[in-house]
Design a protein around this motif. Structure first.
Motif, PDB file in Angstrom:
ATOM      1  N   UNK A 124       0.858  -1.335  -0.019  1.00 36.89           N
ATOM      2  CA  UNK A 124      -0.084  -0.035  -0.093  1.00 36.89           C
ATOM      3  C   UNK A 124       0.770   1.345  -0.105  1.00 36.89           C
ATOM      4  N   UNK A 125       1.923   1.291   0.831  1.00 38.19           N
ATOM      5  CA  UNK A 125       2.677   2.375   0.895  1.00 38.19           C
ATOM      6  C   UNK A 125       3.603   2.620  -0.813  1.00 38.19           C
ATOM      7  N   UNK A 126       4.128   1.368  -1.350  1.00 37.34           N
ATOM      8  CA  UNK A 126       4.286   1.769  -2.741  1.00 37.34           C
ATOM      9  C   UNK A 126       3.322   2.570  -3.632  1.00 37.34           C
ATOM     10  N   UNK A 127       1.923   1.634  -3.524  1.00 32.57           N
ATOM     11  CA  UNK A 127       1.175   2.385  -4.317  1.00 32.57           C
ATOM     12  C   UNK A 127       0.501   3.806  -4.011  1.00 32.57           C
ATOM     13  N   UNK A 128       0.830   4.028  -2.728  1.00 31.31           N
ATOM     14  CA  UNK A 128       0.578   5.541  -2.121  1.00 31.31           C
ATOM     15  C   UNK A 128       1.486   6.582  -3.022  1.00 31.31           C
ATOM     16  N   UNK A 129       2.836   6.014  -3.008  1.00 32.46           N
ATOM     17  CA  UNK A 129       3.839   6.863  -3.737  1.00 32.46           C
ATOM     18  C   UNK A 129       3.522   6.816  -5.339  1.00 32.46           C
ATOM     19  N   UNK A 130       2.970   5.655  -5.861  1.00 34.94           N
ATOM     20  CA  UNK A 130       2.771   5.791  -7.160  1.00 34.94           C
ATOM     21  C   UNK A 130       1.779   6.798  -7.593  1.00 34.94           C
ATOM     22  N   UNK A 131       0.538   6.879  -6.640  1.00 32.90           N
ATOM     23  CA  UNK A 131      -0.467   7.943  -6.657  1.00 32.90           C
ATOM     24  C   UNK A 131       0.199   9.385  -6.573  1.00 32.90           C
ATOM     25  N   UNK A 132       1.219   9.558  -5.471  1.00 34.90           N
ATOM     26  CA  UNK A 132       1.482  10.792  -5.641  1.00 34.90           C
ATOM     27  C   UNK A 132       2.266  11.267  -6.734  1.00 34.90           C
ATOM     28  N   UNK A 133       3.125  10.102  -7.374  1.00 42.13           N
ATOM     29  CA  UNK A 133       3.872  10.631  -8.779  1.00 42.13           C
ATOM     30  C   UNK A 133       2.978  11.005  -9.862  1.00 42.13           C
ATOM     31  N   UNK A 134       1.831  10.487  -9.838  1.00 41.47           N
ATOM     32  CA  UNK A 134       0.472  10.650 -10.738  1.00 41.47           C
ATOM     33  C   UNK A 134       0.265  12.050 -10.522  1.00 41.47           C
ATOM     34  N   UNK A 135       0.012  12.623  -9.312  1.00 37.06           N
ATOM     35  CA  UNK A 135      -0.240  13.641  -8.967  1.00 37.06           C
ATOM     36  C   UNK A 135       0.749  14.894  -9.375  1.00 37.06           C
ATOM     37  N   UNK A 136       1.863  14.493  -9.297  1.00 31.38           N
ATOM     38  CA  UNK A 136       2.945  15.539  -9.986  1.00 31.38           C
ATOM     39  C   UNK A 136       2.838  15.643 -11.308  1.00 31.38           C
ATOM     40  N   UNK A 137       2.342  14.809 -12.087  1.00 32.75           N
ATOM     41  CA  UNK A 137       2.070  14.812 -13.530  1.00 32.75           C
ATOM     42  C   UNK A 137       0.932  15.129 -13.945  1.00 32.75           C
ATOM     43  N   UNK A 138      -0.023  15.190 -13.287  1.00 32.09           N
ATOM     44  CA  UNK A 138      -1.440  15.267 -14.078  1.00 32.09           C
ATOM     45  C   UNK A 138      -1.606  16.730 -14.462  1.00 32.09           C
ATOM     46  N   UNK A 139      -2.139  16.824 -15.648  1.00 31.69           N
ATOM     47  CA  UNK A 139      -2.193  18.162 -16.125  1.00 31.69           C
ATOM     48  C   UNK A 139      -3.855  18.383 -16.583  1.00 31.69           C
ATOM     49  N   UNK A 140      -4.615  17.468 -16.103  1.00 30.48           N
ATOM     50  CA  UNK A 140      -6.119  17.567 -16.368  1.00 30.48           C
ATOM     51  C   UNK A 140      -6.798  17.226 -15.066  1.00 30.48           C
ATOM     52  N   UNK A 141      -8.100  17.820 -15.140  1.00 31.91           N
ATOM     53  CA  UNK A 141      -8.839  17.938 -13.553  1.00 31.91           C
ATOM     54  C   UNK A 141      -9.134  16.626 -13.224  1.00 31.91           C
ATOM     55  N   UNK A 142      -9.662  15.700 -14.219  1.00 30.21           N
ATOM     56  CA  UNK A 142     -10.337  14.587 -13.896  1.00 30.21           C
ATOM     57  C   UNK A 142      -9.015  13.504 -13.465  1.00 30.21           C
ATOM     58  N   UNK A 143      -8.117  13.470 -14.186  1.00 27.97           N
ATOM     59  CA  UNK A 143      -6.801  12.738 -14.088  1.00 27.97           C
ATOM     60  C   UNK A 143      -6.182  13.088 -12.671  1.00 27.97           C
ATOM     61  N   UNK A 144      -6.199  14.596 -12.417  1.00 28.28           N
ATOM     62  CA  UNK A 144      -5.810  15.084 -11.002  1.00 28.28           C
ATOM     63  C   UNK A 144      -6.662  14.502  -9.903  1.00 28.28           C
ATOM     64  N   UNK A 145      -8.076  14.494 -10.283  1.00 26.93           N
ATOM     65  CA  UNK A 145      -8.911  14.285  -9.050  1.00 26.93           C
ATOM     66  C   UNK A 145      -8.905  12.719  -8.564  1.00 26.93           C
ATOM     67  N   UNK A 146      -8.462  11.795  -9.791  1.00 22.27           N
ATOM     68  CA  UNK A 146      -8.375  10.306  -9.643  1.00 22.27           C
ATOM     69  C   UNK A 146      -7.071  10.036  -8.944  1.00 22.27           C
ATOM     70  N   UNK A 147      -5.797  10.995  -9.303  1.00 20.69           N
ATOM     71  CA  UNK A 147      -4.838  10.607  -8.399  1.00 20.69           C
ATOM     72  C   UNK A 147      -4.707  10.910  -7.030  1.00 20.69           C
ATOM     73  N   UNK A 148      -5.526  12.386  -6.598  1.00 19.21           N
ATOM     74  CA  UNK A 148      -5.567  12.721  -5.396  1.00 19.21           C
ATOM     75  C   UNK A 148      -6.135  11.671  -4.412  1.00 19.21           C
ATOM     76  N   UNK A 149      -7.305  11.191  -5.044  1.00 19.54           N
ATOM     77  CA  UNK A 149      -8.342  10.185  -4.656  1.00 19.54           C
ATOM     78  C   UNK A 149      -7.504   8.810  -4.184  1.00 19.54           C
TER      79      UNK A 149
END
Length: 520
Positions: A124-149
């Protein structure tokens, strides 16, 4: 170049984290009796590998002003939702450094305090970091929302992981309730932005707002629903970085969560949150900055003041670090509130930054310096908690006699958080406060200096207890190798960023150049 080669080139760290995360769960299924310490070591290897791939991406990225090869598009979802740019790489370094240091302190902690933790905790810790990396690269609101969630859900689970500790259950529940509320508010805000601009892509939103940018700065004329939507979105963004007024979860969650997870939320999660702040406010809504600058300046003032005043009365070291973390967010917001037309020109590639452009690069520099210093502090906190099973400030009385090395490392990390030269914290605040003065927000810079003085009171109170009070128990505290090594790495990082401030700041400036892609 094939599609798969291009996909790997753009998403290597994310693909690596996903692959190793699933491998970890598979290993646990095939070898259920494998010692759980091995999962921790595999997690460390996973984060080291992800750092390598980020470095590989950065080595292939051209410097500002260089000729850039036009790469073919992969697919609509990737080109419009995910950016593998220099800013994303910088924040991924900060996220992965924090995650790596968290993994180092978790191995010994989990063996003693989380006896039932096996592969799922590290997975779960690894996948939490994966989500944070997606947050850093998200440039679209829906993608950003999904990454944050995605990041939030994994964080809820990790915060409530101590099954036999009621405080841990309380930590996860409060974190979830605040997160769910801010999510609903932010979704409504995103719908308003989409309705008023006709797009969910951050850079297309910037194109819609670009005509409002005048010679002396952004002008009025932005649709009211657009600005209302942005203000509502600030609820979710502020939640991720524990900004006032959506900070209420932080003290209880920091106190009740497993201490390595507290460190993770304080460092890695905040780095990703600040990346999103920069994407949304500076890169997307930069042309309409007159609509949010005053609000953000006020939130910055309230956040750092509330955090520092709240920390003065804490008797638990983890709650003190929670309020300290809130205050640090207030400082970071200064750099974004000081947004100017010149910053927009740098983001769009009109011109290269010069040494006086300190606001946005200062945010990047501060985030990295904060990651090292804060992780050093948490490593010592885990060191003490591992030995005596408590996180009360009274337990730090006479620590210099029981563990002089730990007391010294904690003192240095606190000095960096206060902002004492030559540590990274000093230069980070210098850049942020300097940017505020340059942009006419002198009052905010003065407030930041006053708050830094206030913060010295509670940091140095812990130092006073460690060096000038007698311990209740005279026995020497053991020194776990991985935990003490983490503290040393954190302190060295804060020192080196302070000594090599020019290369680090130049790296931060280069990371912001031409990240906004507008249609010609």
């Amino acid at each position: 170049m094939t599609v798969w080669q291009l996909l790997w080139e753009k998403m290597a760290p994310e693909l690596w984290l996903a692959l190793l995360g699933f491998c970890l769960f598979t290993l646990d299924m095939i070898f259920p009796r494998l010692p759980k310490r091995n999962y921790g070591l595999l997690t460390i290897f996973t984060f080291l590998g992800a750092l390598f791939w980020v470095g590989w991406q950065m080595a292939k990225s051209p410097l500002p002003g260089a000729e850039q090869e036009q790469l073919p598009k992969i697919a609509i979802w990737l080109t419009t939702a995910f950016a593998a740019d220099r800013m994303a790489s910088f924040f991924k370094v900060a996220i992965l450094v924090g995650a790596l240091l968290v993994a180092l302190v978790t191995v010994d902690y989990a063996e003693k305090r989380i006896v039932f933790a096996r592969a799922e905790f590290y997975g779960i810790l690894i996948f939490a970091v994966l989500a944070l990396c997606f947050m850093s690269s998200a440039v679209e609101l829906i993608t950003l929302f999904l990454a944050i969630e995605f990041a939030s859900i994994t964080s809820y689970i990790l915060a409530a992981y101590l099954q036999d500790d009621p405080k841990s259950a309380e930590a996860g529940l409060k974190y979830f309730l605040v997160g769910a509320t801010t999510t609903a508010v932010a979704l409504y805000g995103m719908s308003l932005v989409y309705g008023s601009t006709g797009t969910t892509h951050l850079y297309e939103i910037a194109e819609k707002l670009t005509p409002s940018l005048g010679e002396k700065g952004p002008a009025f004329g932005v649709h009211a629903f657009t600005m209302l939507g942005l203000l509502l979105m600030l609820a979710m963004l502020g939640f991720k970085v524990s900004m006032v007024p959506v900070h209420g979860w932080a003290p209880d969650t920091y106190e009740g969560a497993p201490t390595p997870i507290t460190a993770f939320l304080s460092v890695a999660s905040k780095a990703a949150g600040m990346a999103v702040f920069l994407r949304v406010l500076a890169a997307s809504f930069g042309p309409a900055s007159t609509g949010w600058q005053l609000v953000l300046s006020f939130l910055s003032l309230v956040t750092m003041t509330f955090g520092n005043l709240g920390a003065l009365w804490q008797r638990n070291i983890k709650r003190l670090m929670a309020y300290s973390s809130i205050a640090q967010v207030g400082y970071l917001l200064i750099g974004i509130a000081a947004f100017q037309v010149t910053d927009w020109e740098i983001l769009t590639g009109v011109r290269v930054a010069n040494p006086t452009d300190m606001g946005l690069p200062g945010v990047l520099y501060f985030v990295l310096g904060y990651a090292f210093a804060n992780m050093a502090a948490f490593a010592v906190i885990i060191w003490v908690e591992h030995a005596i099973g408590s996180a009360e400030i009274d337990d730090y009385d006479g620590l210099a006699q029981r563990a002089p090395f730990a007391a010294t490392l904690l003192t240095i990390s606190f000095l960096s958080l206060i902002g004492i030269p030559p540590l990274a914290g000093f230069f980070g605040k210098f850049f942020l406060f300097g940017a505020a003065i340059k942009s006419g927000l002198t009052w905010l810079a003065i407030a930041g200096i006053i708050n830094s003085v206030i913060s010295a009171a509670y940091y140095l109170e812990v130092v006073r207890r460690m060096f000038f009070l007698e311990p209740e128990r005279p026995e020497i505290l053991p020194s776990p190798f991985l935990v003490s090594s983490t503290a040393v790495i954190g302190v060295l990082g804060a020192f080196l960023l302070g000594i090599f401030v020019n290369p680090a700041f130049q790296w931060a400036q280069n990371s912001l150049f031409e990240i906004v892609k507008l249609a010609s």
